[in-house]
Design an enzyme around this catalytic site. Sequence first.
Site, PDB file in Angstrom:
ATOM      1  N   ILE A  55      59.121  21.167  74.169  1.00 25.47           N
ATOM      2  CA  ILE A  55      60.028  22.094  74.510  1.00 25.47           C
ATOM      3  C   ILE A  55      61.538  22.288  73.897  1.00 25.47           C
ATOM      4  O   ILE A  55      61.357  21.302  73.082  1.00 25.47           O
ATOM      5  CB  ILE A  55      60.381  21.627  76.031  1.00 25.47           C
ATOM      6  CG1 ILE A  55      60.960  22.796  77.005  1.00 25.47           C
ATOM      7  CG2 ILE A  55      60.965  20.253  76.169  1.00 25.47           C
ATOM      8  CD1 ILE A  55      60.699  22.195  78.548  1.00 25.47           C
ATOM      9  N   CYS A  56      61.840  23.322  73.940  1.00 22.24           N
ATOM     10  CA  CYS A  56      63.219  23.474  73.505  1.00 22.24           C
ATOM     11  C   CYS A  56      64.020  24.278  74.558  1.00 22.24           C
ATOM     12  O   CYS A  56      63.626  24.077  75.417  1.00 22.24           O
ATOM     13  CB  CYS A  56      63.043  24.154  72.008  1.00 22.24           C
ATOM     14  SG  CYS A  56      62.569  25.839  71.960  1.00 22.24           S
ATOM     15  N   ARG A  57      65.294  24.970  73.972  1.00 20.11           N
ATOM     16  CA  ARG A  57      65.684  25.982  74.786  1.00 20.11           C
ATOM     17  C   ARG A  57      65.032  27.173  75.644  1.00 20.11           C
ATOM     18  O   ARG A  57      64.807  27.129  76.716  1.00 20.11           O
ATOM     19  CB  ARG A  57      67.032  26.418  74.201  1.00 20.11           C
ATOM     20  CG  ARG A  57      68.005  27.157  75.012  1.00 20.11           C
ATOM     21  CD  ARG A  57      69.341  27.614  74.315  1.00 20.11           C
ATOM     22  NE  ARG A  57      70.468  28.174  75.491  1.00 20.11           N
ATOM     23  CZ  ARG A  57      70.506  29.373  75.403  1.00 20.11           C
ATOM     24  NH1 ARG A  57      69.854  30.283  74.843  1.00 20.11           N
ATOM     25  NH2 ARG A  57      71.319  29.934  76.446  1.00 20.11           N
ATOM     26  N   GLY A  85      61.807  28.446  73.630  1.00 22.03           N
ATOM     27  CA  GLY A  85      60.264  28.397  73.236  1.00 22.03           C
ATOM     28  C   GLY A  85      60.273  28.576  71.839  1.00 22.03           C
ATOM     29  O   GLY A  85      58.755  28.368  71.490  1.00 22.03           O
ATOM     30  N   MET A 127      63.605  24.976  78.185  1.00 17.86           N
ATOM     31  CA  MET A 127      64.393  24.185  79.265  1.00 17.86           C
ATOM     32  C   MET A 127      65.213  25.407  80.090  1.00 17.86           C
ATOM     33  O   MET A 127      65.669  24.959  81.144  1.00 17.86           O
ATOM     34  CB  MET A 127      65.347  23.442  78.365  1.00 17.86           C
ATOM     35  CG  MET A 127      64.935  21.887  77.891  1.00 17.86           C
ATOM     36  SD  MET A 127      64.298  21.002  79.351  1.00 17.86           S
ATOM     37  CE  MET A 127      65.608  20.492  80.326  1.00 17.86           C
TER      38      MET A 127
END
Length: 109
Positions: free
Chosen positions: A60-62, A64, A88
């Site tokens: 996961i990141c901010r 994708g 996120m």
Amino acid sequence: MPTVEVTDLKDGDFLLDVREDDEWQAGHAEGALHIPLSEFVARYGELTEAAPQDARVHVICRSGGRSAQVTTYLVQQGIDAVNVDGGMQVWEAKGRPVITDDGRPGFVL
């Protein structure tokens, strides 16, 4: 690239957060492993030590994009990895808890 929706994640799923330190400090998912994309290759061993044997790695990141890069790399290494679609931002929008290192409520930067 394999992806998964935030709503499909269950408690106890292994989550790898590849956002940078300032984003992590603002807020993250409880129990996630944090290895920023900018340090990922150098710290790859931390992932292999922390991930449960034969468990899927949910990256996961901010939003994708960065997690998609890491997911592609992990799949090439033979690891069962999936990108968390929407990152996120969707995690927070779906009401999933976002906390700081000291357990207080956090936010997605």
